[in-house]
Design an enzyme around this catalytic site. Structure first.
Site, short mmCIF file in Angstrom:
data_model
loop_
_atom_site.label_atom_id
_atom_site.label_comp_id
_atom_site.label_asym_id
_atom_site.label_seq_id
_atom_site.Cartn_x
_atom_site.Cartn_y
_atom_site.Cartn_z
N ARG A 72 0.93 -1.16 0.18
CA ARG A 72 0.09 0.01 0.03
C ARG A 72 0.83 1.23 0.09
O ARG A 72 1.45 1.57 0.87
CB ARG A 72 -0.79 -0.07 1.18
N ARG A 186 -6.06 1.95 16.91
CA ARG A 186 -6.45 1.42 15.81
C ARG A 186 -5.96 2.39 14.79
O ARG A 186 -5.18 3.18 14.99
CB ARG A 186 -8.13 1.35 15.83
N LYS A 187 -6.50 2.12 13.44
CA LYS A 187 -6.42 2.92 12.43
C LYS A 187 -6.80 4.58 12.42
O LYS A 187 -7.92 4.52 13.41
CB LYS A 187 -6.66 2.45 10.93
N GLY A 436 -16.79 -7.05 1.18
CA GLY A 436 -16.43 -8.44 1.61
C GLY A 436 -16.61 -8.82 2.92
O GLY A 436 -17.12 -10.20 3.20
N CYS A 441 -14.43 -2.04 4.70
CA CYS A 441 -13.51 -1.21 3.61
C CYS A 441 -14.16 -0.64 2.25
O CYS A 441 -13.75 0.36 1.70
CB CYS A 441 -12.39 -1.94 3.12
N GLY A 442 -15.06 -1.00 2.03
CA GLY A 442 -15.99 -0.94 0.98
C GLY A 442 -17.07 0.24 1.11
O GLY A 442 -17.89 0.68 0.28
#
Length: 516
Positions: A72, A186-187, A436, A441-442
């Protein structure tokens, strides 16, 4: 093994297994070992380094494709030069069919099929064209997003480019690694808006340009999250800051969460959980204690909905245009990246921009080149005016590569868009987001229609399926989708979407369409 002294903010805290691994050895420390890892091969490296700490350098172990990693990058504001695109393409070229690039929902690029033995050389090649992968994954600050039309937008309030770059430099120490932000609970997602339709409320911190007493500054919004356990848009902190204080404010807000956020129960580690536990008013007081006196936010004004960025649109520079191309589910082959780079040089200013909808923009095209540009064969596959369902389709990586995904989102999203566009006429673009797994993430809950991968028990056994949400929007009255269908088997998804599009979004059947 190289170890890390325990940070003061972890002292006395109960740590889960991942937190213990991070505390034992900061992910940034593997940078000095990359040459050794490349020489040894992934099979002979400490599994925690391979599967966890390499993410601090953007290198993601993929259990679906052992030994073939995802890399990434960091592309602040989603802007890449033709030279950079050609380097991206050359990196994946050697990996054959496994080597592709994906545009992400953070205006970023992920390269697939990468081998660990190549990583040191790849990082040097990226560095040579001004790209870093540092702190692009796991519990770090992710790619900083901004207005994809920054600097060329006839409607922009603010050119976001200087601010997204400054924030990346601040969070990553100019690509050298920043220990202040390398061990977060976390992120962390950061965004800068540039216009009234630049909706970014799914981020942990968002800066909206707004005037106060005739001076342009930023209103600060905090706490956006899309995850497996909580979905919420950011809320106003009621803080207005001068433009040059965005980095400092980010450090204060993120630092408070770093020092006090959840480290025991990982699903509750995201910033919004901490914000909700403290309360917005109390948190604002904590920010003020660290930052200094805070001015109230006069309030941001939003447009009703985002603009459609497809097709040829005039820039604010007279005689220049930007072309919005549809990239199906964001996937680019080596050849497609090279061709984008070529088109940006021949017709534009040598620059390509990525959107959060996983599409590409080519800016700087003069009026006199538009006719030739429209005739390029590349636009047959990556059209300026995609059909209605395809135009609004966004998809996460899916089970082809991601170990978390329960469904093959990208392939099904493309096939479904094709089938529905052959069957239906849509009066306007409808955002259909595929993810998914519940990690989202989508960004399924942001979609007018959202699909979240799951499994369903049928007469044939367990099959891929989707929970379907309806009503997500990013306008002046933003909303998250609400669950309307559970565990729809993948073979029934097309029919379910057809019904929803006809009932809620004005779709009508095409006269000669085959049944769905």
């Amino acid at each position: 093994m190289v170890t890390t002294p325990l940070p003061s903010y972890l002292e006395g805290k109960t740590l889960n297994k991942i937190e213990k691994n991070k505390a034992a050895k900061d992910g940034l420390l593997v940078g000095s070992e990359l040459e050794t890892f490349a020489r040894l091969g992934w099979e002979n490296v400490d599994p925690t380094d391979v599967q966890l700490r390499l993410k601090w350098y953007g290198m993601f172990w993929r259990p679906k494709t052992p030994g073939k990693f995802m890399l990434r990058l960091r592309v602040p504001n989603g802007i890449a030069t033709a030279d950079q695109l050609n380097v991206f393409a050359s990196i994946v070229a050697r990996y054959g069919d496994d080597g592709v690039g994906d545009i992400t929902t953070r205006q970023n690029i992920q390269l697939r099929g990468v081998l660990l033995e190549d990583l040191p050389e790849i990082l040097e090649r990226l560095k040579a064209v001004g790209i870093t992968t540092l702190q692009s994954g796991f519990d770090n600050p992710r790619n900083v997003t901004g207005n994809p039309l920054a600097g060329i937008d006839p409607h922009e309030i603010l050119d976001t480019r200087p601010y997204t770059q400054a924030l990346q430099d601040h969070l990553t120490n100019h690509g050298q690694g920043n220990r202040e932000f390398s061990n977060l609970p976390r992120k962390w997602n950061t965004a800068v808006a540039g216009s009234r339709d630049n909706f970014l409320l799914h981020n942990d911190i968002v800066f909206h340009p707004v005037e106060k007493d005739g001076v342009l500054g930023f209103g600060v919004w905090v706490g956006g999250v899309l995850s497996s356990v909580l979905n919420a848009y950011a809320v106003p902190l009621n803080v207005w800051i001068p433009l040059d204080q965005a980095c400092r404010m980010t450090g204060v807000v993120c630092g408070l969460w770093r020092d006090n956020g959840e480290r025991s129960k990982r699903p509750k580690g995201r910033f919004r959980f901490y914000l909700d536990a403290v309360g917005v008013e109390a948190f604002r007081a904590m920010v003020e204690e660290r930052f200094g006196p805070l001015a109230p936010d006069p309030g941001s004004v939003f447009n009703q909905q985002p603009r459609n960025l497809y097709g040829i649109q005039p820039q604010k520079q007279p005689g220049l245009n930007v072309a919005g191309l549809h990239v199906p589910v964001g996937r680019l082959s080596c050849g497609a990246m090279q061709e984008l780079a070529r088109l940006s040089r021949v017709y534009g200013c040598g620059e390509v921009r990525f959107t959060e909808d996983q599409n590409a923009l080519i800016p700087g095209i003069p009026d006199h080149k538009l006719e030739d540009f429209r005739g390029e064969p590349f636009l047959q596959r990556y059209p300026l005016h995609p059909q209605g369902v395809a135009a609004g389709t966004v998809s996460c990586t899916g089970s082809n590569y991601c170990g978390f995904a329960l469904t093959n989102t990208k392939d099904q999203a493309m096939a479904t868009a094709t089938a529905l566009d052959e069957a239906l006429d849509l009066p306007q673009e409808v955002k259909i987001h595929w993810t998914g797994c519940p990690n989202s993430c989508g960004q399924a809950y942001m979609g007018a229609i959202g699909l979240t991968g799951t499994k369903a028990k049928t007469a044939e056994g367990m099959v891929e399926a989707y929970d379907i949400t309806l009503g997500g929007s990013q306008g002046d009255q933003p909303s998250l989708g609400e669950l309307v269908r559970k565990r729809v088997p993948k073979t029934e998804v097309n029919a379910a979407l057809k019904d929803l599009l006809m009932e809620h979004y004005g779709a009508t059947p095409k006269a000669a369409a085959a049944p769905i």
